[in-house]
Design a protein around this motif. Structure first.
Motif, PDB file in Angstrom:
ATOM      1  N   UNK A 204      -7.190  -6.030 -16.297  1.00 51.42           N
ATOM      2  CA  UNK A 204      -6.961  -7.220 -17.113  1.00 51.42           C
ATOM      3  C   UNK A 204      -7.726  -8.406 -16.524  1.00 51.42           C
ATOM      4  N   UNK A 205      -8.061  -9.362 -17.367  1.00 52.49           N
ATOM      5  CA  UNK A 205      -8.819 -10.525 -16.916  1.00 52.49           C
ATOM      6  C   UNK A 205      -8.001 -11.351 -15.933  1.00 52.49           C
ATOM      7  N   UNK A 206      -8.516 -11.586 -14.722  1.00 53.58           N
ATOM      8  CA  UNK A 206      -7.754 -12.371 -13.741  1.00 53.58           C
ATOM      9  C   UNK A 206      -7.546 -13.811 -14.202  1.00 53.58           C
ATOM     10  N   UNK A 207      -6.420 -14.380 -13.813  1.00 49.68           N
ATOM     11  CA  UNK A 207      -6.150 -15.795 -14.076  1.00 49.68           C
ATOM     12  C   UNK A 207      -6.759 -16.595 -12.931  1.00 49.68           C
ATOM     13  N   UNK A 208      -8.007 -16.989 -13.098  1.00 48.26           N
ATOM     14  CA  UNK A 208      -8.743 -17.605 -11.980  1.00 48.26           C
ATOM     15  C   UNK A 208      -8.545 -19.111 -11.888  1.00 48.26           C
ATOM     16  N   UNK A 209      -7.911 -19.710 -12.882  1.00 47.62           N
ATOM     17  CA  UNK A 209      -7.744 -21.162 -12.857  1.00 47.62           C
ATOM     18  C   UNK A 209      -6.939 -21.622 -11.652  1.00 47.62           C
ATOM     19  N   UNK A 210      -5.988 -20.786 -11.215  1.00 46.06           N
ATOM     20  CA  UNK A 210      -5.142 -21.150 -10.073  1.00 46.06           C
ATOM     21  C   UNK A 210      -5.564 -20.452  -8.787  1.00 46.06           C
ATOM     22  N   UNK A 211      -6.631 -19.698  -8.837  1.00 44.88           N
ATOM     23  CA  UNK A 211      -7.098 -18.975  -7.654  1.00 44.88           C
ATOM     24  C   UNK A 211      -7.728 -19.943  -6.653  1.00 44.88           C
ATOM     25  N   UNK A 212      -7.788 -19.548  -5.365  1.00 43.68           N
ATOM     26  CA  UNK A 212      -7.389 -18.257  -4.805  1.00 43.68           C
ATOM     27  C   UNK A 212      -5.882 -18.190  -4.548  1.00 43.68           C
ATOM     28  N   UNK A 213      -5.368 -16.948  -4.531  1.00 45.09           N
ATOM     29  CA  UNK A 213      -3.949 -16.697  -4.358  1.00 45.09           C
ATOM     30  C   UNK A 213      -3.660 -16.129  -2.969  1.00 45.09           C
ATOM     31  N   UNK A 214      -2.468 -16.392  -2.447  1.00 40.39           N
ATOM     32  CA  UNK A 214      -2.080 -15.730  -1.192  1.00 40.39           C
ATOM     33  C   UNK A 214      -2.055 -14.217  -1.369  1.00 40.39           C
ATOM     34  N   UNK A 215      -2.234 -13.515  -0.260  1.00 42.76           N
ATOM     35  CA  UNK A 215      -2.271 -12.060  -0.241  1.00 42.76           C
ATOM     36  C   UNK A 215      -0.962 -11.514   0.320  1.00 42.76           C
ATOM     37  N   UNK A 216      -0.417 -10.495  -0.338  1.00 41.54           N
ATOM     38  CA  UNK A 216       0.727  -9.761   0.206  1.00 41.54           C
ATOM     39  C   UNK A 216       0.352  -8.288   0.264  1.00 41.54           C
ATOM     40  N   UNK A 217       0.362  -7.720   1.465  1.00 42.02           N
ATOM     41  CA  UNK A 217       0.124  -6.292   1.656  1.00 42.02           C
ATOM     42  C   UNK A 217       1.455  -5.556   1.546  1.00 42.02           C
ATOM     43  N   UNK A 218       1.438  -4.376   0.931  1.00 39.24           N
ATOM     44  CA  UNK A 218       2.661  -3.592   0.754  1.00 39.24           C
ATOM     45  C   UNK A 218       2.424  -2.188   1.299  1.00 39.24           C
ATOM     46  N   UNK A 219       3.326  -1.751   2.184  1.00 33.44           N
ATOM     47  CA  UNK A 219       3.145  -0.522   2.956  1.00 33.44           C
ATOM     48  C   UNK A 219       4.371   0.374   2.789  1.00 33.44           C
ATOM     49  N   UNK A 220       4.162   1.580   2.249  1.00 31.46           N
ATOM     50  CA  UNK A 220       5.262   2.479   1.889  1.00 31.46           C
ATOM     51  C   UNK A 220       5.818   3.235   3.087  1.00 31.46           C
ATOM     52  N   UNK A 221       6.853   4.039   2.836  1.00 32.28           N
ATOM     53  CA  UNK A 221       7.490   4.845   3.874  1.00 32.28           C
ATOM     54  C   UNK A 221       6.801   6.185   4.084  1.00 32.28           C
ATOM     55  N   UNK A 222       7.434   7.031   4.917  1.00 27.30           N
ATOM     56  CA  UNK A 222       6.902   8.362   5.226  1.00 27.30           C
ATOM     57  C   UNK A 222       7.875   9.416   4.740  1.00 27.30           C
TER      58      UNK A 222
END
Length: 416
Positions: free
Chosen positions: A93-111
């Protein structure tokens, strides 16, 4: 069969669980971390000992409003069956760049797990102006589960490598992520072994005892994450501003001690079920919270919930039948025997939003959502007819009347 929805928000959900103003786009990227230790081959006494480590990531980002969502095709816990889950996101989908840049959140799953296990949270954060990047950790997924030592060594390495890749791609004019991410404001959310990795990434170095486990990482390779070592200190990245560790594994098996956990140096929000029998509550997660004395930290406890508290998406309907491959129904991997999963997801979304907004967006108004009476049921709901709080009002901020039940929220400051 009904749709497997991951985007539900219950009418009694706390305030910050609500979706934000953005639509959600998603894209899949194949990344390669070159010249890494091949823990699986080393554990099997095979050569070569180095390889280019493949990692797939799913990137959920703010998009123009009113995108038409498309389902995600995901592998179930049995590592074989594929099913569709339905949420808010649309591929490319087209990014909403008007408010960019955005903070980054990394997500790491279990085992084991995969990059879609916490997609409910990734999408929720994307609606609120975050780029959420969920990692498929090689050797640790439903379909490729391999030597546990790979997970022990690679979790924090994968997390910090993906941070660096997102930084590189956000600065590449030819990348679809160009100008979209501000990696100087990065958060990390990890579940179980993902929480283990988050603690190491945040400064919690491991013990000599854990390095020497015969069932752990081969050839002493876990030593690269040893508390006080040069290698571990090199891993620590100042762009990482906050972690959320849900059911983090490791303290119950002495992977840390008080000295090692005192190295955690960014604000931390821990979440746990009070009867977690995988990471253990009293001897595991609660001790992590107590011993992370080098930073301000919180502990959110779901009373009577087990290890599946807070993180996993609602169990897909196809996970209900018994699996001959597992010897049990995959449903058990996602659900809790006491708590409704959507309810837990909404509470997680609420607190993750408050915590990340405070530490990644410097939204100081969100601090009030983290300044709570410890036991939810001790709160008094008292408001005037105009909706203003009376002096005796102590109910949890953002929770509707009669809804803050079965929860504890505890806070300790740096040095305590």
């Amino acid at each position: 069969m009904s749709e497997n929805r991951i985007d539900l928000v219950r009418p009694d959900a706390p305030e910050l669980a609500a979706h934000g103003e953005h639509g959600v786009g998603r894209m899949t990227m194949q990344l390669t971390n070159p010249n890494q230790y091949d823990i699986v081959r080393i554990a099997a006494d095979e050569t070569p000992e180095r390889y280019d480590r493949p990692l797939t990531v799913e990137i959920f980002y703010p998009a123009e409003a009113h995108v038409a969502p498309e389902p995600m095709r995901v592998i179930l816990r049995d590592g074989q069956r594929e099913v569709d889950i339905h949420g808010l996101s649309k591929p490319d989908a087209t990014p909403a760049k008007a408010s960019a840049p955005y903070p980054l959140v990394l997500i790491s799953h279990g085992y084991p797990g995969n990059r879609f296990l916490m997609s409910h949270l990734a999408e929720n954060l994307a609606t609120k102006g975050y780029v959420a990047v969920s990692i498929d950790h090689t050797d640790s997924m439903y379909h490729d589960k391999a030597a546990f030592g790979s997970t022990l060594v690679n979790r924090p390495l994968d997390q910090m490598f993906v941070l660096n890749e997102m930084d590189r791609l956000s600065k590449d004019d030819n990348s679809p992520l160009a100008g979209l991410i501000d990696t100087s404001r990065t958060g990390l959310i990890g579940y179980s072994m993902g929480g283990y990795g988050a603690i190491i990434s945040a400064g919690g170095g491991v013990t000599d005892k854990s390095i020497g486990y015969e069932w752990g990482a081969p050839d002493g390779l876990l030593g690269m994450h040893k508390a006080g070592s040069t290698d571990h200190e090199t891993l620590i990245d100042p762009r990482l501003k906050a972690i959320v560790a849900i059911g983090p594994w490791g303290r119950n098996r002495d992977f840390w001690d008080a000295e090692g956990l005192s190295g955690v140096r960014v604000p931390a929000l821990y979440m746990a079920g009070s009867v977690d029998d995988v990471s253990q509550y009293e001897t595991g997660i609660r001790k992590i919270w107590e011993e992370s004395s080098g930073t301000d930290r919180h502990l959110l406890t779901f009373i009577s919930a087990n290890h599946n508290a807070a993180a996993p998406m609602p169990a897909p309907m196809e996970s209900y039948p018994f699996s001959d491959e597992l010897g049990w129904a995959p449903f058990e991997h996602y659900a809790d025997a006491v708590w409704d999963t959507v309810r837990m997801n909404n509470i997680t979304q609420h607190f993750a939003t408050a915590f990340m907004d405070l530490h990644l967006k410097n939204d100081t108004d969100k601090a009030a959502y983290l300044d709570l009476i410890e036991t939810a049921e001790d709160g008094v709901f008292a408001r005037n007819d105009d909706g203003m709080d009376k002096p005796e009002h102590t109910y949890w901020r953002g929770f509707p009347d009669r809804s803050a039940k079965g929860l504890m929220f505890e806070t300790r400051s740096k040095g305590e």
